[in-house]
Design a protein around this motif. Structure first.
Motif, short mmCIF file in Angstrom:
data_model
loop_
_atom_site.label_atom_id
_atom_site.label_comp_id
_atom_site.label_asym_id
_atom_site.label_seq_id
_atom_site.Cartn_x
_atom_site.Cartn_y
_atom_site.Cartn_z
N GLY A 171 0.81 -1.23 -0.05
CA GLY A 171 0.17 -0.06 -0.09
C GLY A 171 0.74 1.25 -0.09
N SER A 172 0.41 2.29 -0.64
CA SER A 172 1.07 3.67 -0.43
C SER A 172 0.00 4.75 -0.22
N LEU A 173 0.47 6.05 0.09
CA LEU A 173 -0.48 6.95 0.34
C LEU A 173 0.04 8.10 -0.40
N HIS A 174 -0.86 8.79 -1.19
CA HIS A 174 -0.77 10.09 -1.91
C HIS A 174 -1.76 11.07 -1.85
N ARG A 175 -1.21 12.18 -1.61
CA ARG A 175 -2.12 13.32 -1.02
C ARG A 175 -2.43 14.38 -2.55
N VAL A 176 -3.55 14.56 -2.65
CA VAL A 176 -3.74 15.74 -3.68
C VAL A 176 -4.07 16.93 -3.08
N PRO A 177 -3.40 17.94 -2.94
CA PRO A 177 -3.51 19.16 -2.35
C PRO A 177 -4.56 20.02 -2.93
N ALA A 178 -5.24 20.74 -1.94
CA ALA A 178 -6.26 21.68 -2.19
C ALA A 178 -7.25 21.56 -3.06
N VAL A 179 -7.77 20.33 -2.82
CA VAL A 179 -8.99 19.77 -3.75
C VAL A 179 -9.85 19.24 -2.54
N PRO A 180 -11.31 19.31 -3.00
CA PRO A 180 -12.18 18.75 -2.08
C PRO A 180 -12.39 17.23 -2.47
N HIS A 181 -13.43 16.58 -1.61
CA HIS A 181 -13.87 15.10 -1.55
C HIS A 181 -14.09 15.00 -3.02
N ASP A 182 -15.12 15.52 -3.46
CA ASP A 182 -15.51 15.50 -5.08
C ASP A 182 -14.82 16.06 -6.05
N PHE A 183 -13.59 15.93 -6.10
CA PHE A 183 -12.62 16.74 -6.98
C PHE A 183 -12.71 16.11 -8.41
N TRP A 184 -13.32 15.03 -8.66
CA TRP A 184 -13.66 14.42 -10.05
C TRP A 184 -14.60 15.52 -10.47
N HIS A 185 -15.37 16.20 -9.65
CA HIS A 185 -16.45 17.10 -10.36
C HIS A 185 -15.78 18.52 -10.22
N THR A 186 -15.24 19.11 -8.97
CA THR A 186 -14.92 20.50 -9.12
C THR A 186 -13.48 20.68 -9.57
N HIS A 187 -12.71 19.48 -9.65
CA HIS A 187 -11.29 19.94 -10.49
C HIS A 187 -11.25 18.77 -11.35
N PRO A 188 -11.95 18.59 -12.46
CA PRO A 188 -11.60 17.47 -13.55
C PRO A 188 -10.35 17.16 -14.06
N GLY A 189 -9.62 18.36 -14.32
CA GLY A 189 -8.34 18.03 -14.86
C GLY A 189 -7.45 17.31 -13.97
N VAL A 190 -7.56 17.97 -12.73
CA VAL A 190 -6.68 16.99 -11.61
C VAL A 190 -7.01 15.73 -11.52
N TRP A 191 -8.49 15.50 -11.53
CA TRP A 191 -8.77 13.82 -11.63
C TRP A 191 -8.27 13.08 -12.79
N ARG A 192 -8.33 13.87 -13.91
CA ARG A 192 -7.91 13.00 -15.25
C ARG A 192 -6.36 12.75 -15.07
N ARG A 193 -5.82 13.69 -14.69
CA ARG A 193 -4.37 13.46 -14.40
C ARG A 193 -3.88 12.51 -13.38
N LEU A 194 -4.68 12.42 -12.31
CA LEU A 194 -4.43 11.39 -11.33
C LEU A 194 -4.68 10.10 -11.96
N VAL A 195 -5.59 9.98 -12.90
CA VAL A 195 -6.01 8.29 -13.14
C VAL A 195 -4.93 8.27 -14.26
N ALA A 196 -4.85 9.12 -15.40
CA ALA A 196 -3.73 8.86 -16.25
C ALA A 196 -2.39 8.38 -15.68
N GLU A 197 -1.98 9.22 -14.38
CA GLU A 197 -0.63 8.70 -14.04
C GLU A 197 -0.67 7.42 -13.55
N TYR A 198 -1.74 7.06 -12.71
CA TYR A 198 -1.79 5.69 -12.27
C TYR A 198 -1.84 4.75 -13.33
#
Length: 240
Positions: free
Chosen positions: A198-225
């Motif tokens: 297991g590993s822990l990754h923190r995405v700064p300055a985004v709320p719980h539903d950042f898939w909705h509020t910060h879609p670009g950040v969400w897309r980058r997270l999934v693409a990097e994974y």
């Protein structure tokens, strides 16, 4: 698709026709599958099942075992031996439970903003105190499905062997916390330390539903994974 009990379940498909498959589990429980589709450039076949009894899917209130059985039915239907599992909120908790119960079916887990295997009063009090500050996101959900899954989940996490099984989990899990989430993070920090890969990754300055509020950040997270897993560096290693 049809589950093994004959209930018809609806599944969205996106991404490419690559060999790898990703299944996306949304939260709630009892919410429609709100997670965004992946673009055609995504190097996986992405499947977003509508939970049983919710939205366009048939069936009704059910428990955790049935939810995991529906995932297994979907995996067998699409003909993949092992797949990646992405979950958000309760979907992250379900993804972890599914990896515990069906480790041979899971190549890796991306667990985003889960709540952990707890039913703690202090956690709930902190969440309720900050809940009003969260950005509002209007998501359709079924109250009866929510109640049945919540009740079943609270029973499942009391299994006497659960921590022992998590400590031996042979599946890489990347736990992701949102920096602006009002939910206390300690249950996820404990899980990241407990699971062997297991590993822990923190995405700064985004709320719980950042898939909705910060879609670009969400897309980058999934693409990097997906890029990390495709490169064979391990789904559970830290994201930099």
């Amino acid at each position: 698709m049809r589950a093994d009990d004959g209930v018809e379940l609806v599944v969205r498909r996106s991404g490419s026709a690559a060999d790898a498959t990703l299944v996306q589990l949304s939260g709630g429980p009892g919410c429609v599958n709100y997670l965004p589709d992946l673009g055609p450039e995504a190097p996986v076949r992405a499947l977003s099942p509508e939970p049983r009894g919710v939205g366009s899917s048939g069936g009704g209130p059910h428990g955790i075992a049935r939810a995991m059985a529906d995932l297994e039915d979907l995996r067998r239907t699409v003909g993949t031996e092992r797949w990646l599992v992405l979950g958000h909120s309760f979907g992250a908790d379900l993804a972890l439970a599914y990896a515990v119960e069906y480790p041979g079916s899971v190549a890796g887990v991306l667990a985003v903003c889960g709540t952990g295997i707890q039913n703690d009063r202090d956690w709930k009090a902190a969440y309720e105190a900050g809940r009003a500050a969260e950005p509002a996101v209007d998501i359709e959900y079924d109250e009866a499905v929510h109640r049945s899954l919540t009740s079943s989940w609270r029973r499942w996490i009391k299994r006497p062997d659960l921590l022992a099984r998590l400590s031996r989990l042979p599946v890489p899990v990347r736990f992701v916390l949102a920096g602006g989430d009002v939910r206390p993070s300690w249950p996820i920090e404990q899980l990241a330390a407990l699971t062997p890969d297991g590993s822990l990754h923190r995405v700064p300055a985004v709320p719980h539903d950042f898939w909705h509020t910060h879609p670009g950040v969400w897309r980058r997270l999934v693409a990097e994974y997906l890029a990390v897993t495709a490169a064979g560096r391990g789904a559970g290693r830290p994201c930099r």
